[in-house]
Motif scaffolding. Sequence first.
Motif, PDB file in Angstrom:
ATOM      1  N   LEU A 138       0.547  -1.469  -0.055  1.00  0.00           N
ATOM      2  CA  LEU A 138      -0.089  -0.094  -0.547  1.00  0.00           C
ATOM      3  C   LEU A 138       1.421   1.479  -0.100  1.00  0.00           C
ATOM      4  O   LEU A 138      -0.086   2.509  -0.430  1.00  0.00           O
ATOM      5  CB  LEU A 138      -0.652  -0.273   1.050  1.00  0.00           C
ATOM      6  CG  LEU A 138      -2.066  -1.068   1.662  1.00  0.00           C
ATOM      7  CD1 LEU A 138      -2.852  -1.811   2.153  1.00  0.00           C
ATOM      8  CD2 LEU A 138      -2.632  -0.601   0.028  1.00  0.00           C
ATOM      9  N   LEU A 139       1.819   1.217   0.782  1.00  0.00           N
ATOM     10  CA  LEU A 139       3.148   2.344   0.463  1.00  0.00           C
ATOM     11  C   LEU A 139       3.523   2.784  -0.824  1.00  0.00           C
ATOM     12  O   LEU A 139       3.471   3.467  -1.046  1.00  0.00           O
ATOM     13  CB  LEU A 139       3.895   2.077   2.044  1.00  0.00           C
ATOM     14  CG  LEU A 139       5.193   3.304   2.386  1.00  0.00           C
ATOM     15  CD1 LEU A 139       4.039   4.556   2.441  1.00  0.00           C
ATOM     16  CD2 LEU A 139       5.581   3.214   2.975  1.00  0.00           C
ATOM     17  N   GLU A 140       4.115   1.548  -0.962  1.00  0.00           N
ATOM     18  CA  GLU A 140       5.056   1.550  -2.187  1.00  0.00           C
ATOM     19  C   GLU A 140       4.180   2.209  -3.194  1.00  0.00           C
ATOM     20  O   GLU A 140       3.927   2.562  -4.400  1.00  0.00           O
ATOM     21  CB  GLU A 140       5.372   0.663  -2.773  1.00  0.00           C
ATOM     22  CG  GLU A 140       7.005   0.202  -2.071  1.00  0.00           C
ATOM     23  CD  GLU A 140       8.271   1.218  -2.059  1.00  0.00           C
ATOM     24  OE1 GLU A 140       8.171   1.996  -2.811  1.00  0.00           O
ATOM     25  OE2 GLU A 140       8.054   1.090  -1.078  1.00  0.00           O
ATOM     26  N   LEU A 141       2.831   1.369  -3.690  1.00  0.00           N
ATOM     27  CA  LEU A 141       1.331   1.798  -4.866  1.00  0.00           C
ATOM     28  C   LEU A 141       1.207   2.918  -4.301  1.00  0.00           C
ATOM     29  O   LEU A 141       1.137   4.278  -5.421  1.00  0.00           O
ATOM     30  CB  LEU A 141       0.370   1.231  -4.692  1.00  0.00           C
ATOM     31  CG  LEU A 141       0.776  -0.280  -5.452  1.00  0.00           C
ATOM     32  CD1 LEU A 141      -0.709  -1.498  -4.957  1.00  0.00           C
ATOM     33  CD2 LEU A 141       1.340  -0.288  -6.707  1.00  0.00           C
ATOM     34  N   ARG A 145       1.341   6.324  -8.074  1.00  0.00           N
ATOM     35  CA  ARG A 145      -0.024   6.221  -7.907  1.00  0.00           C
ATOM     36  C   ARG A 145      -0.425   7.538  -8.995  1.00  0.00           C
ATOM     37  O   ARG A 145      -0.907   7.624 -10.424  1.00  0.00           O
ATOM     38  CB  ARG A 145      -1.773   6.587  -7.439  1.00  0.00           C
ATOM     39  CG  ARG A 145      -1.343   7.743  -6.793  1.00  0.00           C
ATOM     40  CD  ARG A 145      -2.447   7.926  -5.268  1.00  0.00           C
ATOM     41  NE  ARG A 145      -2.994   8.849  -4.833  1.00  0.00           N
ATOM     42  CZ  ARG A 145      -2.085   9.765  -3.767  1.00  0.00           C
ATOM     43  NH1 ARG A 145      -0.691   8.979  -3.421  1.00  0.00           N
ATOM     44  NH2 ARG A 145      -2.635  10.232  -3.639  1.00  0.00           N
ATOM     45  N   GLU A 146       0.890   8.648  -7.927  1.00  0.00           N
ATOM     46  CA  GLU A 146       0.423   9.490 -10.006  1.00  0.00           C
ATOM     47  C   GLU A 146       1.728   9.843 -11.196  1.00  0.00           C
ATOM     48  O   GLU A 146       0.957  10.004 -12.209  1.00  0.00           O
ATOM     49  CB  GLU A 146       1.361  10.943  -8.774  1.00  0.00           C
ATOM     50  CG  GLU A 146       0.953  11.497  -7.738  1.00  0.00           C
ATOM     51  CD  GLU A 146      -1.148  11.564  -8.057  1.00  0.00           C
ATOM     52  OE1 GLU A 146      -1.077  12.015  -9.737  1.00  0.00           O
ATOM     53  OE2 GLU A 146      -1.766  12.212  -7.423  1.00  0.00           O
ATOM     54  N   ASP A 147       2.133   8.205 -11.320  1.00  0.00           N
ATOM     55  CA  ASP A 147       3.123   7.846 -12.086  1.00  0.00           C
ATOM     56  C   ASP A 147       2.338   7.701 -13.531  1.00  0.00           C
ATOM     57  O   ASP A 147       2.965   7.865 -14.152  1.00  0.00           O
ATOM     58  CB  ASP A 147       4.248   7.422 -11.561  1.00  0.00           C
ATOM     59  CG  ASP A 147       5.078   8.281 -11.280  1.00  0.00           C
ATOM     60  OD1 ASP A 147       5.531   9.840 -10.927  1.00  0.00           O
ATOM     61  OD2 ASP A 147       5.915   8.563 -10.208  1.00  0.00           O
ATOM     62  N   CYS A 198      -7.557   7.053  -6.280  1.00  0.00           N
ATOM     63  CA  CYS A 198      -6.988   7.063  -8.159  1.00  0.00           C
ATOM     64  C   CYS A 198      -8.400   6.425  -8.803  1.00  0.00           C
ATOM     65  O   CYS A 198      -9.036   6.805 -10.009  1.00  0.00           O
ATOM     66  CB  CYS A 198      -6.212   5.933  -7.831  1.00  0.00           C
ATOM     67  SG  CYS A 198      -5.575   5.876  -9.213  1.00  0.00           S
ATOM     68  N   VAL A 199      -9.131   4.956  -8.131  1.00  0.00           N
ATOM     69  CA  VAL A 199      -9.910   4.677  -8.892  1.00  0.00           C
ATOM     70  C   VAL A 199     -11.344   5.169  -8.513  1.00  0.00           C
ATOM     71  O   VAL A 199     -11.868   6.010 -10.012  1.00  0.00           O
ATOM     72  CB  VAL A 199     -10.634   3.548  -7.990  1.00  0.00           C
ATOM     73  CG1 VAL A 199     -11.880   2.670  -8.699  1.00  0.00           C
ATOM     74  CG2 VAL A 199      -9.448   2.312  -7.213  1.00  0.00           C
ATOM     75  N   ALA A 200     -11.770   6.198  -8.306  1.00  0.00           N
ATOM     76  CA  ALA A 200     -12.650   7.372  -8.426  1.00  0.00           C
ATOM     77  C   ALA A 200     -12.594   8.557  -8.927  1.00  0.00           C
ATOM     78  O   ALA A 200     -13.719   8.772  -9.578  1.00  0.00           O
ATOM     79  CB  ALA A 200     -13.057   8.064  -6.777  1.00  0.00           C
ATOM     80  N   SER A 201     -11.069   8.678  -9.528  1.00  0.00           N
ATOM     81  CA  SER A 201     -11.676  10.171 -10.615  1.00  0.00           C
ATOM     82  C   SER A 201     -10.929   9.831 -11.863  1.00  0.00           C
ATOM     83  O   SER A 201     -10.932  10.123 -12.476  1.00  0.00           O
ATOM     84  CB  SER A 201     -10.241  11.350  -9.970  1.00  0.00           C
ATOM     85  OG  SER A 201      -8.848   9.803 -10.040  1.00  0.00           O
ATOM     86  N   HIS A 202     -10.898   8.544 -12.432  1.00  0.00           N
ATOM     87  CA  HIS A 202     -10.688   7.774 -13.472  1.00  0.00           C
ATOM     88  C   HIS A 202     -12.176   7.621 -14.195  1.00  0.00           C
ATOM     89  O   HIS A 202     -12.820   6.665 -13.303  1.00  0.00           O
ATOM     90  CB  HIS A 202      -9.721   6.445 -13.522  1.00  0.00           C
ATOM     91  CG  HIS A 202      -8.828   6.075 -14.772  1.00  0.00           C
ATOM     92  ND1 HIS A 202      -9.791   5.470 -15.226  1.00  0.00           N
ATOM     93  CD2 HIS A 202      -7.795   6.311 -14.837  1.00  0.00           C
ATOM     94  CE1 HIS A 202      -9.213   5.444 -16.612  1.00  0.00           C
ATOM     95  NE2 HIS A 202      -8.269   5.872 -15.776  1.00  0.00           N
ATOM     96  N   LYS A 203     -11.970   8.143 -15.322  1.00  0.00           N
ATOM     97  CA  LYS A 203     -13.142   7.848 -15.787  1.00  0.00           C
ATOM     98  C   LYS A 203     -13.789   6.388 -16.515  1.00  0.00           C
ATOM     99  O   LYS A 203     -15.148   6.837 -16.909  1.00  0.00           O
ATOM    100  CB  LYS A 203     -12.399   8.614 -17.966  1.00  0.00           C
ATOM    101  CG  LYS A 203     -11.667   7.810 -18.609  1.00  0.00           C
ATOM    102  CD  LYS A 203     -11.223   9.299 -19.873  1.00  0.00           C
ATOM    103  CE  LYS A 203     -10.517   8.394 -20.893  1.00  0.00           C
ATOM    104  NZ  LYS A 203     -10.521   7.320 -20.698  1.00  0.00           N
ATOM    105  N   ASP A 204     -12.247   5.678 -16.701  1.00  0.00           N
ATOM    106  CA  ASP A 204     -13.274   3.944 -16.664  1.00  0.00           C
ATOM    107  C   ASP A 204     -13.617   3.130 -15.684  1.00  0.00           C
ATOM    108  O   ASP A 204     -14.026   2.885 -15.308  1.00  0.00           O
ATOM    109  CB  ASP A 204     -11.342   3.204 -17.357  1.00  0.00           C
ATOM    110  CG  ASP A 204     -11.778   3.682 -18.997  1.00  0.00           C
ATOM    111  OD1 ASP A 204     -12.302   4.847 -19.281  1.00  0.00           O
ATOM    112  OD2 ASP A 204     -10.351   3.470 -19.067  1.00  0.00           O
ATOM    113  N   THR A 205     -12.809   3.620 -14.229  1.00  0.00           N
ATOM    114  CA  THR A 205     -13.456   2.746 -13.066  1.00  0.00           C
ATOM    115  C   THR A 205     -15.019   4.190 -11.841  1.00  0.00           C
ATOM    116  O   THR A 205     -15.268   3.425 -11.225  1.00  0.00           O
ATOM    117  CB  THR A 205     -12.557   2.612 -12.287  1.00  0.00           C
ATOM    118  OG1 THR A 205     -11.404   4.194 -12.210  1.00  0.00           O
ATOM    119  CG2 THR A 205     -11.499   1.684 -12.936  1.00  0.00           C
TER     120      THR A 205
END
Length: 424
Positions: A138-141, A145-147, A198-205
């Motif tokens: 969790l820490l590494e991801l 996530r921004e990259d 990250c999931v909430a802000s992505h148009k596909d998810t």
Amino acid sequence: PGVHVPQYNAITPGVHVACGRTMTGDQNVLGGGGSSLLGGGGGLNLGGLGGGQPQQFGGAGTSLLGGGTSALGGLGGAPIGGGGGMLMGGMVGGLAQQQQQQAGGLSAKQPQTEAEKIEALMPLIVKLTDPDQRENVLLELSKKREDCDDLAPVLWHTFGTVAGLLQEIVSIYPLLSPPTLTAHASNRVCNALALLQCVASHKDTRSLFLSAHIPLYLYPFLNTDSKSRPFEYLRLTSLGVIGALVKMDDPEVISFLLQTEIIPLCLRIMGSGSELSKTVATFIVQKILLDNNGLAYVCTTSDRFFAVSKVLSDMVNNLITNPSVRLLKHCVRCYLRLTDNPRAREALRTALPQSLRDETFLHLLRDDITVRKWLAQLLQAVNSPTPGVPGAAGGNDVSGLPGGSSVLGGLNLGGTGGGLGGGV
């Protein structure tokens, strides 16, 4: 400190390069004239090589080690002294490039493609299903996530990953009441929430995220009232997930949130949270109001309208002693949007704080033209008559708003959320 430049006697006979200084007798050749050796503030002086006047090389922003341009040549064969393209002291490009990389300079590695980034992250993503390795993963991801633009779809569609994130969330429910949440536990669950954002802000998810009612798992965090830093961090990160949803200006998002208790939860944080939490919560309410369905929902009854108006008024009055331009900006924008409803505009004739009517915040907004414009529009709206609305002369009659004239009185402003948000 710690950077060693080896000796290159091939530069000019008798010239010694060491520890960032080149001396020929009493003359300072490298770094002279106030120029920066490491970092290149105003260019690098390479004078005194073979006599004559010092020559300026590189210009502003040129860096010897670790910058965007190599001053010692070798990278692309930058010539020194003009004419003939002779490299300084016979330094080959490979050696200069190696030294620059060792000093934290430019990397020769090409940027990764999106597919390569996903491939590099997959070993971490699949480990989210392993409770023993999940904390470090969790820490590494969360750091990476921004990259990776397509991390969200991979997270959602990889078997067991979302279930693992939800396990992290529900595992700290027992720590909410009584409030025993530690900083370590808060940081861990916030890393999980960062991936959900990250999931909430992505148009596909985003639509899948709402269909699974994932935001409801966050509402217990928003309903806490402990002032400790672990709880404040948890509330702020949870608000960030909801903020990422409403930022997309998606009517589906607003429709979902109006069916839950997000408005009373946000009002609660707006009334008692930290400045940053108040700002994010007010931003969420603002985005809901900017949607036509959201404005209609708040203005359907006087109870709902006055609950929102009362919290906004308290916040504005608190800003007199604790000024915050960004928070005031969202408050003014909420008020201005409310004036788009005729009944609410009429009620604001008396409900708008006096501090917004006078010059209380003039000094605070002197550099913000946008907010000053919003405030001028707001005052013009509440001071102009509203045709066809009872009490348009500016009295206290708010009966035009359905639902009576009760202001607060233990209201539950939520929809079908099941009571998580409590009342206002």
